[in-house]
Design a protein around this motif. Structure first.
Motif, mmCIF file in Angstrom:
data_model
loop_
_atom_site.group_PDB
_atom_site.id
_atom_site.type_symbol
_atom_site.label_atom_id
_atom_site.label_comp_id
_atom_site.label_asym_id
_atom_site.label_seq_id
_atom_site.Cartn_x
_atom_site.Cartn_y
_atom_site.Cartn_z
ATOM 1 N N GLU A 1 0.835 -1.203 0.000
ATOM 2 C CA GLU A 1 0.000 0.000 0.000
ATOM 3 C C GLU A 1 0.871 1.256 0.000
ATOM 4 O O GLU A 1 0.572 2.246 -0.675
ATOM 5 N N TYR A 2 1.980 1.188 0.744
ATOM 6 C CA TYR A 2 2.916 2.318 0.775
ATOM 7 C C TYR A 2 3.505 2.584 -0.612
ATOM 8 O O TYR A 2 3.593 3.740 -1.042
ATOM 9 N N GLU A 3 3.897 1.517 -1.321
ATOM 10 C CA GLU A 3 4.470 1.683 -2.662
ATOM 11 C C GLU A 3 3.464 2.333 -3.608
ATOM 12 O O GLU A 3 3.821 3.201 -4.408
ATOM 13 N N GLU A 4 2.209 1.909 -3.528
ATOM 14 C CA GLU A 4 1.164 2.497 -4.383
ATOM 15 C C GLU A 4 0.964 3.974 -4.038
ATOM 16 O O GLU A 4 0.805 4.813 -4.929
ATOM 17 N N TRP A 5 1.003 4.277 -2.742
ATOM 18 C CA TRP A 5 0.860 5.667 -2.309
ATOM 19 C C TRP A 5 2.048 6.502 -2.792
ATOM 20 O O TRP A 5 1.878 7.629 -3.273
#
Length: 641
Positions: A524-528
Motif C-alpha cells: 500500500e505504501y508503494e502504491e501511495w
C-alpha cells in the motif's frame, strides 16, 4: 545459447547433479531457485568453467560473452577510484585511449605521415567503440547503484564489502555481455538501488540467470524459473509467482497419481497373496509379481515448506507506549541523520523502517535499542518493555565451540530441550544437525541460529536489523510465519519487500531528517508513493532564509484551463492503455499456460509457433507498459505543478 546436457556433478560420494538438462535461449530471463545446498552457485561456476562436471556437457558459442557476478568479488582490491575501476570494463577502449595519448605525445616532436595515419586509425576505432562516452556511461550506472559524484572519485579500498560489490556489478553491466549470471545481486543493495537494477535488467536485451532469495525482484525481472532439486533442473515457463502456482498444481496431480498407484499396488498384493495359496493360480501370481516389479513408481510429494509449529511466549505484557522518541537530533561529521525528530512505537505495532543506505536506518534502530546514546533529545522505553535486538554483528557473538542446541540452551534456559529442538526444526536444523558446532556453519546457517535465539528470548519487543540477509526463500518464509504468530511489538529493517509486506502494518521512513510514518502495508505504501509528488530533500547545509524554513516543500497550484484539458486528454489515453495492457496480460498468461503442457514439447513445430507468438505478445505488452509509465509520469508531473 548455452546447452546443459546430461550433467552430473559429484562432491565426494554425493551427486549434486545427476543427469540434469537445461537449455538457456537468447532473451531468457531465468530465476535459478532451490533450497540452500542444492547447487545453484555451483551450477553457475560449472557454466563459467570454474568447476568441471563429472560427466555430461556444457555447450556454448566460443565468442559468447558472459558477465558473472559472485560473492568472491568482495575480495577485489584496488587503490584506484571506483569510477576508474568500473571503467576497466572497457578494456579495448582503455587500451586505445592509452595508445592515442602516447601517439599525441610523440607528435610533439614527430610530424611524420605514418604517425598521423596511425593516430587517425586509432581515433576512428575509438569513436566507433563509443569511447568518448564511456565515462558518462560508467557514471550513469554507478549513480543508479547509489554512488554520488563525490563517492565516485574515492578509492575502492575506502569502501566496505557491500559497496565494493556494487562497483563490481557496475563493471559487469558496463561490459554489455550476451548473458548475465548473477549470484544474489541484491544482497548488498538498498531498496532504491534494487528498483534501479530491476528496471535495468527488464530492459537488458541479453539473457539473464539470477540466483536470488528476493521474491519481488524475481517476479519483476524473470520470465522463466528453473528449480534445482534432487539433482535435477525443472523448468517453469513463468516468474516466481507462476512457479508457486504451477508447482502446487503439479504436486496435486502427483499426489493423486501416488495415491491411486498405492491403492493399485495394495490390490495387486492382496490378489497375489490369494493366488499363491492355490497351485492352479501360482503362474498367475508370478506374472503379477513381475508386473509389480516392472511398474514405474510414482514418488510421494515431499513437503518443501515446513511450518512453524510453536508459539512465542513472554512473561509480561508491555504498556501501551513501547518507545517514545522526542526531539531526536543525530549527526555524524558532515552527515546529518535526524533533526528534532519525533515518533512513537505503540504496543502491537509491526513497523518496517525503509529507505536508501546512508539515511540512518540502522542508527535509528540502535537509538531505539539504547545501543547508541550519543544523540540529542530523549528516547524513552515504556512500562514492562523487554527488548531483543538482532543485528548482523551478533553472528560474531555466537560461541563457536558450542553446539547449536547448547547455544540455545545457554541463552534460553527456561525452555525444555524438546521446545528448543522444535524451534531449531523450524529453522531447518533437524535430527543430528542440532549437535553441529557453530564454527562449522555457513553464514546463512549462523543467521538462522542467531534468529532462533532472538525468537526464544523472553521479549515483548523485537528490533531486527536486516534479518533476511543470508537466508534463502525457504528460511525467509519460516521467519515470516514466526513473526506473523508473534504477539509482541517489532520494528525491522530489510530490503526484502516480500518479507516487509508480509510482516509490517506500518511503514517508517526518514525524510528531511524527520521520521515519517505511513499507516499500512508495504504494498500500500508503494502504491501511495507512486501517486505522491516527488519530495525534494533539504540540502545538507541549510541555505534557506529562516523566514522560509516552514514553507512546505511541495505545493499544488490551481489548474489552468489548458492544463485541465491536457490532463483530461492524458487520463483518457491512460484508460485506453490500461484496457489494452489488461487484454495483453491475459493473452500472455494463456500462452504461458499452453507452454506448461508437457505434450507440447513433443511437437517442435507447434512449440516454435507458440514461442514466437509468446515473444511477440510479450514485446507488444512491454511497449504498452512503457507508454503507460511515460503517461503516468506526465500526469503526476502536471498534477504536482
Amino acid at each position: 545459447m548455452i546447452a546443459i546436457n546430461n550433467l552430473t556433478f559429484e562432491i565426494g560420494a554425493r551427486a549434486l547433479y545427476d543427469d540434469a538438462n537445461w537449455h538457456i535461449k537468447p532473451g531468457d530471463k531465468v530465476g535459478l531457485i532451490g533450497a540452500n545446498g542444492t547447487g545453484k552457485t555451483t551450477l553457475l561456476r560449472i557454466i563459467v568453467g570454474e568447476y568441471t562436471p563429472t560427466s555430461g556437457t556444457i555447450s556454448m558459442a566460443k565468442d559468447l560473452k558472459i558477465g558473472y557476478l559472485n560473492q568472491d568479488l568482495l575480495s577485489y582490491e584496488s587503490e584506484k577510484s571506483i569510477l576508474h575501476v568500473a571503467m576497466e570494463a572497457f578494456e579495448r577502449q582503455n587500451q586505445l585511449h592509452a595508445e592515442i595519448e602516447t601517439l599525441l605525445k610523440k607528435m610533439e616532436t614527430d610530424y611524420s605521415e605514418e604517425l598521423i595515419h596511425k593516430l587517425s586509425d586509432k581515433q576512428i576505432e575509438f569513436e566507433a567503440l563509443d569511447g568518448y562516452n564511456i565515462e558518462y556511461r560508467a557514471h550513469e550506472i554507478l549513480a543508479g547503484l547509489g554512488f554520488d559524484d563525490e563517492q565516485q572519485s574515492r578509492k575502492l579500498s575506502e569502501f566496505s564489502g557491500g559497496w565494493r560489490m556494487r562497483v563490481m556489478l557496475a563493471r559487469i553491466l558496463l561490459q554489455a555481455p550476451d548473458i548475465l549470471l548473477l549470484d544474489e545481486p541484491t544482497n548488498h543493495l538498498d531498496l532504491p538501488s534494487i528498483k534501479w537494477l530491476e528496471a535495468y535488467l527488464q530492459a537488458f536485451e541479453g539473457a539473464i540467470v539470477i540466483v536470488s532469495h528476493d521474491r519481488y525482484f524475481l517476479d519483476r525481472v524473470i520470465n522463466k524459473t528453473v528449480e534445482s532439486r534432487k539433482g535435477k533442473l525443472t523448468l517453469y515457463a513463468g516468474n516466481y509467482s507462476f512457479y508457486l502456482e504451477e508447482k502446487a498444481l503439479r504436486n496435486e496431480i502427483q499426489a493423486g497419481q501416488f495415491k491411486n498407484q498405492q491403492a493399485k499396488i495394495k490390490q495387486e498384493e492382496r490378489l497375489i497373496e490369494r493366488f499363491r495359496a492355490k497351485a492352479s493360480k501360482a503362474k498367475m501370481a508370478q506374472s503379477r509379481i513381475k508386473a509389480l516389479e516392472r511398474m514405474e513408481r510414482v514418488d510421494d510429494v515431499d513437503d518443501d515448506n515446513p511450518t512453524v509449529n510453536f508459539s512465542f511466549k513472554f512473561s509480561k505484557q508491555s504498556g501501551r507506549h513501547v518507545v517514545r522518541l522526542e526531539h531526536i537530533t543525530k549527526a555524524y561529521p558532515g552527515v546529518p541523520i535526524l533533526k528534532n525528530a519525533h515518533a512513537v512505537i505503540e504496543k502491537g505495532d509491526k513497523i518496517a523502517l525503509i529507505g536508501a543506505n546512508g539515511k540512518g536506518k540502522s542508527t535509528l534502530l540502535r537509538i531505539i535499542a539504547n545501543a547508541d546514546k550519543d544523540f540529542e533529545g530523549k528516547s524513552e522505553t515504556g512500562h514492562n518493555v523487554t527488548t531483543t535486538f538482532f543485528a548482523q554483528h551478533q553472528l560474531e557473538a555466537l560461541h563457536l565451540e558450542n553446539e547449536i542446541l547448547q547455544e540455545l540452551q545457554a541463552f534460553a534456559p527456561k525452555h525444555t530441550e524438546t521446545e528448543l529442538r522444535s524451534i531449531l526444526g523450524c529453522f531447518l536444523f533437524t535430527g543430528d544437525d542440532a549437535f553441529k558446532k557453530i564454527k562449522v556453519l555457513s553464514g546463512g546457517e549462523k543467521s538462522r541460529v542467531a534468529l532462533a535465539k532472538a525468537l526464544t528470548a523472553d521479549a515483548n519487543f523485537l528490533i531486527l536489523d536486516e534479518p533476511t540477509n543470508h537466508l534463502d526463500i525457504q528460511s525467509v518464509n519460516i521467519l515470516i510465519q514466526a513473526l506473523q504468530q508473534y504477539e509482541g511489538t517489532l520494528i525491522t529493517v530489510s530490503h526484502d519487500r516480500f518479507f516487509l509486506d508480509s510482516v509490517a502494518n506500518k511503514i517508517w521512513y526518514i525524510e528531511n531528517q524527520e521520521i515519517k510514518e505511513y499507516p499500512g502495508t508495504y504494498k500500500e505504501y508503494e502504491e501511495w508513493q507512486w501517486k505522491r509528488p516527488i519530495v525534494k530533500e533539504k540540502p545538507l547545509v541549510n541555505t534557506t532564509p529562516k523566514k522560509e524554513e516552514n514553507k512546505k516543500i511541495n505545493t499544488y497550484h490551481a489548474e489552468t484551463p489548458d492544463k485541465h484539458k491536457q490532463l483530461q486528454k492524458l487520463n483518457k489515453e491512460l484508460s485506453v492503455l490500461e484496457e489494452k495492457v489488461g487484454e495483453l496480460e491475459k493473452e500472455v498468461t494463456a500462452i504461458e499456460e499452453q507452454l506448461t503442457d508437457q505434450a507440447l514439447y513433443n511437437n517442435p513445430q507447434q512449440l516454435k509457433e507458440i514461442n514466437l507468438r509468446y515473444d511477440s505478445k510479450k514485446a507488444e505488452l512491454s511497449q504498452f507498459q512503457q507508454r503507460w509509465e511515460t503517461l503516468a509520469d506526465e500526469i503526476l508531473t502536471l498534477e504536482g505543478t
